[in-house]
Write an enzyme that holds these catalytic residues in place. Structure first.
Site, PDB file in Angstrom:
ATOM      1  N   HIS A 208       0.828  -1.200   0.000  1.00  0.00           N
ATOM      2  CA  HIS A 208       0.000   0.000   0.000  1.00  0.00           C
ATOM      3  C   HIS A 208       0.868   1.257   0.000  1.00  0.00           C
ATOM      4  O   HIS A 208       2.007   1.250   0.467  1.00  0.00           O
ATOM      5  CB  HIS A 208      -0.926   0.007   1.201  1.00  0.00           C
TER       6      HIS A 208
ATOM      7  N   GLU B  41       0.711   3.986   1.756  1.00  0.00           N
ATOM      8  CA  GLU B  41       1.104   4.432   3.093  1.00  0.00           C
ATOM      9  C   GLU B  41       2.301   3.628   3.597  1.00  0.00           C
ATOM     10  O   GLU B  41       3.242   4.174   4.173  1.00  0.00           O
ATOM     11  CB  GLU B  41      -0.051   4.274   4.089  1.00  0.00           C
TER      12      GLU B  41
ATOM     13  N   CYS C 108      -6.442   1.791   5.376  1.00  0.00           N
ATOM     14  CA  CYS C 108      -7.086   0.556   5.825  1.00  0.00           C
ATOM     15  C   CYS C 108      -6.580   0.225   7.226  1.00  0.00           C
ATOM     16  O   CYS C 108      -5.665   0.878   7.746  1.00  0.00           O
ATOM     17  CB  CYS C 108      -6.780  -0.586   4.855  1.00  0.00           C
TER      18      CYS C 108
ATOM     19  N   CYS D 154      -2.788  -0.602   7.363  1.00  0.00           N
ATOM     20  CA  CYS D 154      -1.946   0.586   7.286  1.00  0.00           C
ATOM     21  C   CYS D 154      -2.070   1.437   8.550  1.00  0.00           C
ATOM     22  O   CYS D 154      -1.084   2.032   8.993  1.00  0.00           O
ATOM     23  CB  CYS D 154      -2.282   1.411   6.051  1.00  0.00           C
TER      24      CYS D 154
END
Length: 153
Positions: free
Chosen positions: A77, A79, A103, A106
């Site tokens: 992801h 992040e 999410c 993360c």
């Protein structure tokens, strides 16, 4: 904060969110391109950036990118990419991420890295899995003292 200071603050937030949106376009994901920027609020310095994609050295072939069950297992992801490159410098920083809020996976990493503030677009909580992910992330951010704000471009 005075109105002039607030206006300048909002202007910087918009700039960093627009940069996250620009960086999202570097993703090769055909369905969702996500970008992240980590900024040190003390001097408005960019600490790190990231976008969603496969790990370094792993081929991002069309058959992998177009098969969600495979893609979701392989993708890093935005992040997470930004946090990994920031290292300890992320502590005390602000994270800008778009077009989705973080999410739960993360959120855990964001909290552990010491991020103090997260800005993302207003989430669409009418659909799963985003609704549940947002609920879990929000609860963890609240408990850990991470400020979450929404900024729609």
């Amino acid at each position: 904060m005075s109105p002039a200071e607030q206006q300048a603050h909002d202007k910087w937030d918009r700039r960093f969110m627009e940069l996250a949106d620009f960086i999202a376009q570097w993703s090769k994901d055909p369905s969702t391109k996500v970008g992240a920027v980590i900024m040190d609020p003390r001097n408005k310095r960019i600490v790190s950036t990231g976008f969603n994609g496969f790990p370094f050295g792993v081929e991002d072939t069309a058959d992998r990118l177009e098969n969600r069950s495979i893609k979701y297992e392989m993708v890093v992801h935005a992040e997470t990419n930004a946090l990994m490159f920031a290292g300890e410098q992320a502590n005390g920083c602000t994270l800008y991420v778009t077009p989705l809020p973080p999410c739960a996976r993360c959120a855990v990493l964001i909290i552990q890295a010491g991020i103090k503030r997260v800005l993302s677009p207003t989430p669409d909580t009418s659909k799963e899995p985003w609704k549940t992910q947002f609920e879990i992330s929000s609860k963890m951010f609240e408990e850990s003292g991470v400020s979450v704000e929404f900024l729609d471009l």
